[in-house]
Design a protein around this motif. Structure first.
Motif, PDB file in Angstrom:
ATOM      1  N   PRO A 140     -46.823  19.603 -19.819  1.00 57.26           N
ATOM      2  CA  PRO A 140     -48.016  20.456 -19.853  1.00 57.26           C
ATOM      3  C   PRO A 140     -48.018  21.490 -20.966  1.00 57.26           C
ATOM      4  CG  PRO A 140     -46.564  21.107 -18.048  1.00 57.26           C
ATOM      5  CD  PRO A 140     -46.011  19.832 -18.607  1.00 57.26           C
ATOM      6  N   THR A 176     -47.890   7.839 -15.168  1.00 56.09           N
ATOM      7  CA  THR A 176     -48.663   9.073 -15.010  1.00 56.09           C
ATOM      8  C   THR A 176     -49.241   9.448 -16.376  1.00 56.09           C
ATOM      9  OG1 THR A 176     -48.601  11.361 -14.201  1.00 56.09           O
ATOM     10  CG2 THR A 176     -46.626  10.560 -15.326  1.00 56.09           C
ATOM     11  N   CYS A 177     -49.671  10.668 -16.545  1.00 50.89           N
ATOM     12  CA  CYS A 177     -50.202  11.148 -17.829  1.00 50.89           C
ATOM     13  C   CYS A 177     -49.143  11.984 -18.541  1.00 50.89           C
ATOM     14  CB  CYS A 177     -51.452  11.992 -17.621  1.00 50.89           C
ATOM     15  SG  CYS A 177     -52.864  11.071 -16.964  1.00 50.89           S
ATOM     16  N   SER A 200     -54.970  13.968 -12.365  1.00 52.55           N
ATOM     17  CA  SER A 200     -54.517  13.271 -13.573  1.00 52.55           C
ATOM     18  C   SER A 200     -53.307  12.398 -13.246  1.00 52.55           C
ATOM     19  CB  SER A 200     -54.142  14.277 -14.661  1.00 52.55           C
ATOM     20  OG  SER A 200     -55.261  15.000 -15.086  1.00 52.55           O
ATOM     21  N   VAL A 232     -49.225  15.639 -17.769  1.00 46.35           N
ATOM     22  CA  VAL A 232     -48.683  16.035 -16.460  1.00 46.35           C
ATOM     23  C   VAL A 232     -47.211  16.396 -16.588  1.00 46.35           C
ATOM     24  CG1 VAL A 232     -48.113  15.227 -14.123  1.00 46.35           C
ATOM     25  CG2 VAL A 232     -50.359  14.717 -15.115  1.00 46.35           C
ATOM     26  N   SER A 252     -46.691  23.218 -13.027  1.00 44.92           N
ATOM     27  CA  SER A 252     -47.865  22.351 -13.013  1.00 44.92           C
ATOM     28  C   SER A 252     -47.620  21.144 -12.121  1.00 44.92           C
ATOM     29  CB  SER A 252     -48.194  21.883 -14.435  1.00 44.92           C
ATOM     30  OG  SER A 252     -48.443  22.981 -15.281  1.00 44.92           O
ATOM     31  N   TRP A 253     -48.728  20.547 -11.682  1.00 44.69           N
ATOM     32  CA  TRP A 253     -48.569  19.327 -10.894  1.00 44.69           C
ATOM     33  C   TRP A 253     -49.665  18.333 -11.265  1.00 44.69           C
ATOM     34  CZ3 TRP A 253     -51.791  22.872  -8.360  1.00 44.69           C
ATOM     35  CH2 TRP A 253     -52.914  22.352  -7.727  1.00 44.69           C
ATOM     36  N   GLY A 254     -49.419  17.091 -10.913  1.00 42.88           N
ATOM     37  CA  GLY A 254     -50.383  16.018 -11.128  1.00 42.88           C
ATOM     38  C   GLY A 254     -50.053  14.860 -10.226  1.00 42.88           C
TER      39      GLY A 254
END
Length: 551
Positions: free
Chosen positions: A349, A342-343, A466, A346, A326-328
């Motif tokens: 995940p 960040t979230c 995100s 993220v 995953s990426w953000g």
């Protein structure tokens, strides 16, 4: 800018089926009209790759015309005139096709009319919903629409003797090579094609260039909003001195979906790349036009008006974060300590693995991967979706930090903002390397105990954004981080232009306390787990007992 050169283009078949979109009259003397290949979507006889054996087979049984507006001082309403056209050429711009296949692969992206459920009413049972489609196309069209058509273009030539009634207007074009992210653009097109030109003819919508694909700026993404029928419309950029506007592109897709999610972007191809891709056999139709424009100073010296002065100063602080597959996005808030906000979804995940490896790409001054450790939280936080990570083995002078807003009074409804993040495109995507930018304003601010706790904006954000930065348009200060959009739990539809951000003023005090103590426990104040009001706000729990939220 006068828009007499933008027209409605229409084709009919022998069964009186009609499809229409927009087009550009690029050469009045020759009557040359340029439009999108989507005009021929659904035509019988095409191969799976969208090609036809001959041009004669392609247009057999079809007729073409354009619709223009005539203004008369003797009438209350303008009148519209249909002018017969002859089909001249249809071709594929291969450099555009190659970029699309790389950046927007067919198995992930769709450019069809959006599903009805995308704008469904949360209070309506979707099983019972029926809608009417204003666009003149049948179900067969929808099955054949799509991916191949958006890299194809069509030239028609006006053969109607009433062409003399048209108002002659020279079309100025600008070189795409001098366009940048953040440049302001306008789109002139006719939503729904020929369905109701009295209402929709040559509507204008404004936005910015959100991102650019291709080393020659072949494909532009803009947050200017369009509707079906706008394909073939003109994309206009105003020169920095405000004295002249020029055509820089053509709309090829009014809607872009990635993994069934509407991105909120309109897809545009640079008009100079379209013209240069015309097959040699038909180049005579535009040769004089191209020759005259190539000697025009505005063609090669376009300097568009832009909002990028602020964005350029801070966008290097927006980073790309990779966690497993995953990426953000994230925001560098302290280059000396290597701290990034960040979230939590993220960096976590899967909601389970607390020992996840996190890597970060810093794009400027040079593109480089960094390893990072998660300081907070050790698992996904469902209330305040925020995370703090720290880079390893970095040089502070090679990093940029974003200036922060420390005053709650700055976070107010109506304030103009940008959102910067790596929505849709991983940072390693060929032809796209920088984050996307969207423009909007703060729609509302939800406060608890007179302190901003949730910011709602109307700027479009996409999957991958995100953790991206919500910045003030005038100061460049970080107001918050992008967290989520609104989803209709009945239909699954996602509202791209309704999104939520966490105010930086609710995050930074805990970080300041951590600076003093170096105790990770101080960051746990960001969880707000014991605050029922924050939980109710961010988890969108219904205010009335016994009722369920539909979002």
């Amino acid at each position: 800018m006068s828009s007499h050169f933008v027209v409605i283009v229409r084709r009919k078949d022998s069964h009186h089926n009609i499809r229409s979109c927009s087009g550009i009259l690029i050469d009045y003397d020759r009557g040359t009209v340029l439009t999108s290949g989507s005009l021929l979507v659904g035509v019988e006889g095409s191969n799976q790759d969208g090609r036809f054996t001959t041009a004669e087979q392609l247009v057999e049984g079809l007729t073409f015309d354009i619709i223009v507006k005539l203004q008369s001082s003797n009438k209350k309403f303008p009148s519209f005139l249909a002018l017969k056209c002859q089909f001249r050429s249809r071709w594929c711009c291969h450099e555009v096709q190659e970029i699309l296949q790389n950046c927007m692969p067919k198995h992930r992206w769709s450019f069809d009319i959006p599903p009805d459920k995308q704008w469904a009413d949360p209070d309506i049972d979707q099983d019972s919903v029926t809608t009417s489609n204003l666009v003149a196309e049948n179900d067969n069209d929808r099955l054949k629409s799509g991916y191949n058509a958006i890299s194809q273009f069509i030239i028609l030539q006006i053969v109607d003797t009433n062409k003399k009634l048209l108002k002659k207007q020279a079309v100025e074009i600008g070189s795409s090579q001098l366009l940048k992210r953040g440049d302001t653009v306008e789109i002139i097109s006719t939503p729904f094609g020929d369905n109701h030109p009295l209402v929709f003819f040559n509507s204008l919508t404004k936005g910015i260039i959100s991102n650019i694909c291709g080393h020659k700026n072949q494909i532009l993404l803009t947050d200017a909003r369009c509707l079906t029928g706008s394909e073939g419309g003109a994309v206009i950029s105003t020169l920095a001195d405000k004295s002249k506007a020029v055509v820089v592109g053509m709309v090829i897709a009014s809607f872009c979906f990635k993994d069934t999610e509407w991105t909120g972007f309109t897809l545009v191809v640079a008009i100079d790349r379209i013209l240069k891709s015309i097959p040699l056999i038909h180049s005579n139709l535009v040769q004089d036009f191209i020759s005259s424009k190539s000697h025009n100073p505005s063609y090669s010296k376009l300097k568009a008006s832009s909002d990028m002065s602020i964005v350029n100063q801070v966008s290097s602080a927006v980073v790309y974060i990779q966690s497993s597959s995953s990426w953000g996005s994230g925001v560098m808030i302290d280059n000396c300590k290597g701290l990034i906000i960040t979230c939590s979804h993220v960096v976590h995940p899967s909601h389970t693995d607390s020992n996840r490896k996190v890597r970060v790409i810093i794009v400027k001054p040079t593109k480089r991967w960094y390893d990072a450790v998660i300081l907070y939280p050790n698992q996904h936080c469902q209330v305040l979706d925020v995370a703090i990570i720290k880079l390893l083995n970095f040089v502070p002078d090679q990093l940029s930090a974003m200036p922060l807003c420390h005053n709650d009074s700055t976070i107010t409804p109506g304030r103009d903002i940008f959102i910067i993040g790596y929505g849709m495109f991983p940072s390693y995507t060929k032809s796209v390397s920088e984050p996307s930018i969207t423009r909007g304003n703060i729609a509302t601010v939800c406060c608890i105990e007179n302190k901003p706790m949730l910011i709602q904006t109307c700027a479009a954000i996409q999957c991958g954004a995100s953790g991206g930065a919500l910045i003030c348009k005038t100061t460049g200060q970080l107001l918050g981080i992008a967290v989520s959009k609104v989803k209709n739990v009945n239909s699954g539809g996602i509202y791209t232009f309704i999104n939520f951000c966490i105010p930086i003023t609710r995050i930074y005090p805990a970080i300041i306390k951590y600076y003093g103590s170096q105790d990770i426990e101080d960051l746990k104040a960001l969880s707000y787990k014991k605050n029922s009001a924050v939980e109710q706000l961010w988890l969108m729990k219904a205010l009335t007992a016994g009722s369920a939220s539909k979002l």
